[in-house]
Design a protein around this motif. Structure first.
Motif, short mmCIF file in Angstrom:
data_model
loop_
_atom_site.label_atom_id
_atom_site.label_comp_id
_atom_site.label_asym_id
_atom_site.label_seq_id
_atom_site.Cartn_x
_atom_site.Cartn_y
_atom_site.Cartn_z
N ILE A 94 0.84 -1.20 0.00
CA ILE A 94 0.00 0.00 0.00
C ILE A 94 0.87 1.25 0.00
O ILE A 94 0.59 2.21 -0.73
N LEU A 95 1.94 1.25 0.79
CA LEU A 95 2.85 2.40 0.81
C LEU A 95 3.52 2.62 -0.54
O LEU A 95 3.64 3.76 -1.01
N VAL A 96 3.94 1.55 -1.19
CA VAL A 96 4.57 1.67 -2.50
C VAL A 96 3.57 2.24 -3.51
O VAL A 96 3.92 3.12 -4.31
N TYR A 97 2.33 1.77 -3.48
CA TYR A 97 1.31 2.27 -4.40
C TYR A 97 1.06 3.76 -4.18
O TYR A 97 1.04 4.54 -5.12
N CYS A 98 0.90 4.14 -2.92
CA CYS A 98 0.64 5.55 -2.62
C CYS A 98 1.82 6.44 -3.00
O CYS A 98 1.62 7.53 -3.55
N LEU A 99 3.04 5.98 -2.73
CA LEU A 99 4.22 6.76 -3.11
C LEU A 99 4.34 6.88 -4.63
O LEU A 99 4.77 7.92 -5.14
N ALA A 100 3.97 5.84 -5.35
CA ALA A 100 4.02 5.90 -6.82
C ALA A 100 3.01 6.91 -7.36
O ALA A 100 3.33 7.68 -8.28
N ILE A 101 1.82 6.94 -6.80
CA ILE A 101 0.80 7.90 -7.24
C ILE A 101 1.25 9.32 -6.92
O ILE A 101 1.16 10.23 -7.76
N VAL A 102 1.75 9.54 -5.71
CA VAL A 102 2.21 10.87 -5.32
C VAL A 102 3.41 11.29 -6.17
O VAL A 102 3.48 12.43 -6.64
N GLY A 103 4.33 10.37 -6.39
CA GLY A 103 5.50 10.68 -7.22
C GLY A 103 5.12 11.01 -8.64
O GLY A 103 5.67 11.95 -9.25
N ALA A 104 4.16 10.28 -9.20
CA ALA A 104 3.71 10.57 -10.56
C ALA A 104 3.03 11.93 -10.63
O ALA A 104 3.17 12.65 -11.62
N ALA A 105 2.29 12.29 -9.58
CA ALA A 105 1.61 13.58 -9.57
C ALA A 105 2.60 14.73 -9.43
O ALA A 105 2.49 15.74 -10.12
N VAL A 106 3.56 14.57 -8.54
CA VAL A 106 4.52 15.64 -8.29
C VAL A 106 5.46 15.86 -9.48
O VAL A 106 5.75 16.98 -9.86
N LEU A 107 5.90 14.78 -10.09
CA LEU A 107 6.85 14.88 -11.19
C LEU A 107 6.19 14.98 -12.56
O LEU A 107 6.88 15.00 -13.58
N ASP A 108 4.88 15.07 -12.59
CA ASP A 108 4.11 15.13 -13.84
C ASP A 108 4.47 13.99 -14.80
O ASP A 108 4.56 14.18 -16.01
N LEU A 109 4.64 12.80 -14.25
CA LEU A 109 4.95 11.64 -15.07
C LEU A 109 3.69 11.04 -15.69
O LEU A 109 3.76 10.37 -16.71
N ALA A 110 2.57 11.27 -15.08
CA ALA A 110 1.31 10.72 -15.57
C ALA A 110 0.20 11.70 -15.20
O ALA A 110 0.34 12.53 -14.31
N LEU B 267 -8.90 2.40 -10.83
CA LEU B 267 -7.72 1.61 -10.50
C LEU B 267 -7.46 1.64 -9.00
O LEU B 267 -7.18 0.61 -8.38
N THR B 268 -7.57 2.82 -8.41
CA THR B 268 -7.32 2.96 -6.97
C THR B 268 -8.37 2.24 -6.14
O THR B 268 -8.04 1.55 -5.18
N VAL B 269 -9.62 2.36 -6.55
CA VAL B 269 -10.69 1.66 -5.82
C VAL B 269 -10.49 0.15 -5.93
O VAL B 269 -10.61 -0.58 -4.94
N GLY B 270 -10.17 -0.33 -7.11
CA GLY B 270 -9.93 -1.76 -7.30
C GLY B 270 -8.74 -2.25 -6.49
O GLY B 270 -8.78 -3.33 -5.89
N PHE B 271 -7.68 -1.45 -6.46
CA PHE B 271 -6.50 -1.83 -5.67
C PHE B 271 -6.85 -1.95 -4.20
O PHE B 271 -6.49 -2.92 -3.54
N PHE B 272 -7.56 -0.95 -3.67
CA PHE B 272 -7.87 -1.00 -2.24
C PHE B 272 -8.93 -2.05 -1.92
O PHE B 272 -8.92 -2.62 -0.82
N MET B 273 -9.80 -2.39 -2.86
CA MET B 273 -10.72 -3.51 -2.64
C MET B 273 -9.94 -4.82 -2.58
O MET B 273 -10.21 -5.69 -1.75
#
Length: 72
Positions: free
Chosen positions: A22-38, A47-53
């Motif tokens: 869960i930490l890796v997933y959250c860090l990847a989303i935050v990193g993608a948002a901050v660095l404008d990678l996606a 995707l996020t709802v499915g992952f947490f389900m």
């Protein structure tokens, strides 16, 4: 070793792995948002709802396994 003793139980190890994922997933989303990678917008919501389900079911299955009697 305190850490080794803490993870002697399989159940604790599985919980730790789940939290780590869960930490890796959250860090990847935050990193993608901050660095404008996606583009991080509402298209990422399913995707996020499915992952947490999935992770919810993962933790429920670990909890059920803890309730099973030990055969050893």
């Amino acid at each position: 070793m305190v850490v080794r003793e803490y993870f002697e139980s399989d159940i604790r190890f599985y919980y730790a792995i789940g939290i780590f994922i869960i930490l890796v997933y959250c860090l990847a989303i935050v990193g993608a948002a901050v660095l404008d990678l996606a583009i991080v917008d509402r298209r990422l919501l399913p995707l996020t709802v499915g992952f947490f389900m999935f992770m919810f079911v993962y933790f429920i299955s670990i909890s059920v396994q803890a309730l099973e009697p030990d055969n050893s």
